[in-house]
Write a protein that holds these residues in place. Structure first.
Motif, PDB file in Angstrom:
ATOM      1  N   LEU A  61       7.221   4.753 -10.092  1.00  0.00           N
ATOM      2  CA  LEU A  61       7.747   5.184  -8.798  1.00  0.00           C
ATOM      3  C   LEU A  61       8.436   4.037  -8.085  1.00  0.00           C
ATOM      4  N   MET A  62       7.813   2.863  -8.107  1.00  0.00           N
ATOM      5  CA  MET A  62       8.396   1.702  -7.426  1.00  0.00           C
ATOM      6  C   MET A  62       9.754   1.351  -8.028  1.00  0.00           C
ATOM      7  N   GLU A  63       9.831   1.422  -9.351  1.00  0.00           N
ATOM      8  CA  GLU A  63      11.094   1.097 -10.019  1.00  0.00           C
ATOM      9  C   GLU A  63      12.182   2.101  -9.693  1.00  0.00           C
ATOM     10  N   ASN A  64      11.776   3.349  -9.515  1.00  0.00           N
ATOM     11  CA  ASN A  64      12.751   4.417  -9.293  1.00  0.00           C
ATOM     12  C   ASN A  64      13.004   4.721  -7.827  1.00  0.00           C
ATOM     13  N   ASN A  68      11.531  -0.687  -3.016  1.00  0.00           N
ATOM     14  CA  ASN A  68      10.782  -0.833  -1.782  1.00  0.00           C
ATOM     15  C   ASN A  68       9.386  -1.389  -2.057  1.00  0.00           C
ATOM     16  N   THR A  69       8.721  -1.891  -1.008  1.00  0.00           N
ATOM     17  CA  THR A  69       7.387  -2.464  -1.150  1.00  0.00           C
ATOM     18  C   THR A  69       6.342  -1.357  -1.222  1.00  0.00           C
ATOM     19  N   THR A  70       5.135  -1.724  -1.648  1.00  0.00           N
ATOM     20  CA  THR A  70       4.036  -0.756  -1.672  1.00  0.00           C
ATOM     21  C   THR A  70       3.768  -0.217  -0.277  1.00  0.00           C
ATOM     22  N   ARG A  71       3.908  -1.072   0.721  1.00  0.00           N
ATOM     23  CA  ARG A  71       3.696  -0.634   2.107  1.00  0.00           C
ATOM     24  C   ARG A  71       4.722   0.426   2.494  1.00  0.00           C
ATOM     25  N   ASP A  72       5.971   0.241   2.086  1.00  0.00           N
ATOM     26  CA  ASP A  72       7.025   1.211   2.386  1.00  0.00           C
ATOM     27  C   ASP A  72       6.711   2.564   1.748  1.00  0.00           C
TER      28      ASP A  72
END
Length: 319
Positions: A61-64, A68-72
């Motif tokens: 998910l983060m890559e796609n 964005n940051t985990t917080r975002d």
């Protein structure tokens, strides 16, 4: 650009809602997972639903989701739970066919270790899986790469209507779809901040080979005010059709225009047609459109009107 496809019910494309750029990117990813888990992986009846749990790898998910940051991402998941999706079928409230509901985009988001778990309500799930041929399919890669939420929405709309080549959309309807009834109330602001932003991004990506479609538009007026936008959708599908028979299309257009406009004996007409041909060559997706316009003219218009009719079309569409 190629990538996995997601399918989205046209009712969701047309419904009224507003999501941030990151929220929409996450929704695209969730819809892709819904298709894989519920449609592609499951046998049996697909018109009965219960709440569905979608499990997503946080890294994927983060890559796609655009870096964005985990917080975002956590903030966006929280907002998706609080966001309201409202649907009504357009029937009068007194009609037995009337249907309306309001639901959050997700019931909850749960991040544990490297996994994210999201639950989708049975109310919104039918809008996210492929139930009928009316679903819109569009590239997940394109959708999550767009930098404007207005580009995302216009991309969905164009995907919905690309097989028709275009659509007329009232400004009032567009405002409602974008949840902008009370923002950019002047048409100029709506045009410059929403429509033109989406137009530029989609066209730039299309020309760079990173998007499968874009749109051009003309304004239709009711009195002095712009009432409706006429979208003309240019897609890679149309371009592939032209590329497969580009020489045939060019030969047909040149030959018929030479005959209809008598370019061998009328220098002004020759200059006019040369200008048209130059523009068509620079915009290959227009070749199919021109080919079909000439075919329509030959079949449906009196021979005496061919030149007059096509001159008007060429001036409007290609010059």
């Amino acid at each position: 650009m190629k990538g996995p496809n997601i399918a989205q019910d046209n009712r969701l494309t047309s419904a009224r809602y507003e999501l941030s750029l990151l929220e929409k990117r996450i929704m695209y990813f969730i819809i892709k997972e819904v298709r894989y888990q519920f449609v592609l992986q499951t046998d049996g009846q697909k018109d009965l639903f219960d709440d569905l749990i979608v499990k997503i790898k946080a890294k994927s998910l983060m890559e796609n989701a655009g870096g964005n940051t985990t917080r975002d991402v956590k903030k966006a998941l929280k907002q998706l739970r609080l966001r309201s999706f409202e649907y009504h079928n357009g029937e009068d409230e007194n009609s037995p066919k009337h249907k309306w509901f309001e639901v959050g985009f997700i019931n909850y988001g749960d991040w544990e270790g490297g996994n994210i778990e999201v639950q989708l309500s049975k109310k919104i799930l039918p809008f996210m899986v492929e139930l009928t041929k009316n679903f819109t399919e569009y590239s997940l890669t394109v959708a999550i790469s767009l930098k404007s939420k207005w580009s995302q929405r216009m991309y969905e709309i164009c995907s919905q209507w690309k097989n028709s080549g275009g659509v007329n959309l009232p400004i009032k309807e567009l405002r409602k779809m974008f949840a902008l009834e009370n923002k950019y109330t002047k048409y100029f602001g709506f045009k410059s901040k929403v429509i033109d932003v989406a137009h530029k991004e989609l066209k730039d990506l299309y020309m760079a080979g990173q998007c499968d479609l874009y749109f051009e538009y003309t304004e239709l007026k009711e009195g002095r005010s712009v009432d409706t936008l006429r979208l003309k959708i240019i897609s890679k599908d149309a371009q592939k059709y032209i590329e497969a028979s580009v020489e045939d299309a060019l030969y047909f257009i040149r030959t018929e225009c030479k005959r209809i406009f008598e370019t061998d004996t009328k220098p002004k007409n020759k200059n006019f047609i040369d200008n048209v041909m130059q523009n068509l060559i620079l915009e290959p997706p227009l070749l199919k459109h021109c080919y079909e316009k000439i075919q329509f003219t030959l079949k449906n218009k009196p021979k005496a009107d061919h030149q007059k009719y096509l001159r008007a079309v060429f001036k409007k569409e290609y010059i």
